[in-house]
Design a protein around this motif. Structure first.
Motif, mmCIF file in Angstrom:
data_model
loop_
_atom_site.group_PDB
_atom_site.id
_atom_site.type_symbol
_atom_site.label_atom_id
_atom_site.label_comp_id
_atom_site.label_asym_id
_atom_site.label_seq_id
_atom_site.Cartn_x
_atom_site.Cartn_y
_atom_site.Cartn_z
ATOM 1 N N SER A 36 1.296 -0.915 0.313
ATOM 2 C CA SER A 36 -0.095 0.075 0.156
ATOM 3 C C SER A 36 0.614 1.803 -0.332
ATOM 4 O O SER A 36 0.657 2.426 -0.508
ATOM 5 C CB SER A 36 -1.220 0.018 1.112
ATOM 6 N N LYS A 37 1.738 1.289 0.347
ATOM 7 C CA LYS A 37 3.266 2.072 -0.224
ATOM 8 C C LYS A 37 3.739 2.433 -1.340
ATOM 9 O O LYS A 37 4.684 3.381 -1.107
ATOM 10 C CB LYS A 37 3.724 2.172 1.546
ATOM 11 N N MET A 38 3.402 1.830 -2.009
ATOM 12 C CA MET A 38 4.117 1.550 -3.412
ATOM 13 C C MET A 38 3.607 2.449 -4.347
ATOM 14 O O MET A 38 2.628 2.020 -3.951
ATOM 15 C CB MET A 38 4.509 0.103 -4.025
ATOM 16 N N PRO A 39 4.316 3.365 -4.806
ATOM 17 C CA PRO A 39 3.877 4.457 -5.626
ATOM 18 C C PRO A 39 3.414 3.532 -7.006
ATOM 19 O O PRO A 39 2.576 4.660 -8.102
ATOM 20 C CB PRO A 39 4.955 5.129 -5.702
ATOM 21 N N VAL A 40 4.032 2.399 -7.416
ATOM 22 C CA VAL A 40 3.134 1.438 -8.372
ATOM 23 C C VAL A 40 2.649 0.257 -8.052
ATOM 24 O O VAL A 40 3.165 -0.266 -7.054
ATOM 25 C CB VAL A 40 4.336 1.271 -9.567
ATOM 26 N N THR A 41 1.978 -0.325 -9.010
ATOM 27 C CA THR A 41 1.466 -1.541 -8.965
ATOM 28 C C THR A 41 2.506 -2.819 -9.497
ATOM 29 O O THR A 41 3.057 -2.408 -10.675
ATOM 30 C CB THR A 41 0.305 -2.257 -10.024
ATOM 31 N N ALA A 42 2.245 -4.153 -9.351
ATOM 32 C CA ALA A 42 3.132 -4.998 -9.888
ATOM 33 C C ALA A 42 3.322 -4.987 -11.063
ATOM 34 O O ALA A 42 4.370 -5.422 -12.390
ATOM 35 C CB ALA A 42 2.435 -6.406 -8.843
ATOM 36 N N ASN A 43 2.254 -4.759 -11.946
ATOM 37 C CA ASN A 43 1.866 -4.598 -12.985
ATOM 38 C C ASN A 43 2.847 -3.533 -13.831
ATOM 39 O O ASN A 43 2.974 -4.463 -15.404
ATOM 40 C CB ASN A 43 0.483 -4.503 -13.964
ATOM 41 N N GLU A 44 2.806 -2.706 -12.952
ATOM 42 C CA GLU A 44 3.291 -1.014 -13.643
ATOM 43 C C GLU A 44 5.073 -1.189 -13.839
ATOM 44 O O GLU A 44 5.934 -0.492 -14.611
ATOM 45 C CB GLU A 44 3.239 -0.007 -13.169
ATOM 46 N N ILE A 45 5.148 -2.101 -12.885
ATOM 47 C CA ILE A 45 6.800 -2.591 -12.584
ATOM 48 C C ILE A 45 7.856 -2.874 -13.929
ATOM 49 O O ILE A 45 8.314 -2.866 -14.145
ATOM 50 C CB ILE A 45 7.044 -3.625 -11.191
ATOM 51 N N SER A 46 7.046 -4.054 -14.688
ATOM 52 C CA SER A 46 7.419 -4.872 -15.404
ATOM 53 C C SER A 46 7.882 -3.705 -16.638
ATOM 54 O O SER A 46 8.777 -3.618 -17.604
ATOM 55 C CB SER A 46 6.165 -5.558 -15.973
#
Length: 320
Positions: free
Chosen positions: A206-216
């Motif tokens: 919840s503290k991360m500025p991106v989602t797992a899908n966006e990281i890639s």
């Protein structure tokens, strides 16, 4: 500017200089690990070679992006320090010691807070010991910024900065072109994997500025730093981060003896990292070599047993 380094005929290529050392690591001396708890609830790990004694010099080593005490250049420096009877300690950036750090944030190219803490602790416990430091690549940029920020208050007696990306924006752009993209892909993959691991932790996701899908999709440093590094570490965007974290503007404020070593053929950089005379204080000694690659500086030997320039130069400088 001194011309002290010359590569052998078989290692003139910047890419040979940069890549070959990775495959010929020396054995790492036995290390003892010390964990430092930080005020924000996180930690950094120190790896020691030799016994620290108050009054005897201590060499602090800062590795590069996604490096550690296992990096080829750190191993060589630790062994050289041991051979010279010098106590040495590797300051690991958060998440780089083999164990994930606890917070959503990690480390970045201008993060002087943690090294300031480590150096302050060393000075407190060993008040009579001369403190030296060597920083490689990202670690070198951090040291340049620290030295400029602290000025005459720096606790470091002498500092060596090697292959530092002192102009972050220019270096990020360089890594998007030609063979240099290979280095970018390798490092970005490691950063992506670390971020994916944090996103898998419910208390961090919840503290991360991106989602797992966006990281890639963040396949360049510019994109990764804009979407991840900058927001996680209090910068408004990638341009703000690159401007405030670059070490080059801080060189004019350095008040302690500092040696900066660059190779003009470094595949991670452009000529924009090269400081003009008026951009450095009189306490900065600058070495620009035509060859050397990125943290390479193979000086001789044979391809299956190369010898190196950096370690002897670093020892020469700190003992001079």
């Amino acid at each position: 500017m001194k011309k002290l380094f010359s590569p052998p005929w078989w290692a003139v290529s910047a890419h040979i200089q940069t890549i070959l050392p990775v495959f010929f690591k020396v054995d790492k001396p036995e290390v003892s690990r010390q964990r430092q708890e930080l005020v924000d609830g996180d930690f950094v790990d120190l790896d020691w070679v030799g016994e620290a004694v108050n009054g005897q010099p201590i060499l602090v080593i800062l590795h590069g992006l996604e490096g550690s005490s296992d990096s080829h250049y750190v191993r060589r420096m630790l062994q050289t320090a041991k051979d010279n009877g010098l106590c040495a300690v590797v300051h690991h950036h958060r998440s780089c010691s083999g164990e994930p750090n606890r917070l959503a944030r990690s480390y970045h190219s201008g993060d002087t807070q943690d090294i300031h803490f480590t150096l302050s602790q060393l000075k407190q416990h060993y008040p009579n010991s001369p403190l030296y430091a060597v920083g490689y690549s990202l670690g070198g940029n951090v040291l340049a910024k620290y030295q400029g920020e602290q000025g005459s208050n720096s606790v470091l007696d002498k500092t060596v900065i090697v292959s530092a990306p002192l102009c972050l924006a220019a270096c990020a752009k360089k890594l998007e072109n030609g063979f240099s993209t290979v280095y970018q892909q390798h490092l970005i993959k490691q950063l992506q994997e670390k971020m994916q691991a944090k996103l898998a932790e419910s208390h961090l996701a919840s503290k991360m500025p991106v989602t797992a899908n966006e990281i890639s999709n963040l396949k360049t440093f510019h994109l990764f730093d804009d979407q991840v590094t900058a927001p996680l570490h209090g910068f408004s965007d990638v341009f703000d981060y690159y401007k405030r974290a670059s070490g080059k503007p801080f060189l004019k404020n350095v008040q302690k003896s500092t040696l900066v070593i660059h190779a003009q053929d470094d595949p991670f950089m452009t000529d924009e990292v090269i400081p003009l005379a008026e951009e450095m204080s009189s306490h900065v000694e600058y070495e620009l070599h035509q060859n050397g690659g990125h943290v390479g500086f193979i000086s001789g030997g044979v391809p299956w047993r190369p010898t190196f320039y950096l370690e002897s130069r670093i020892i020469q400088f700190i003992k001079g």
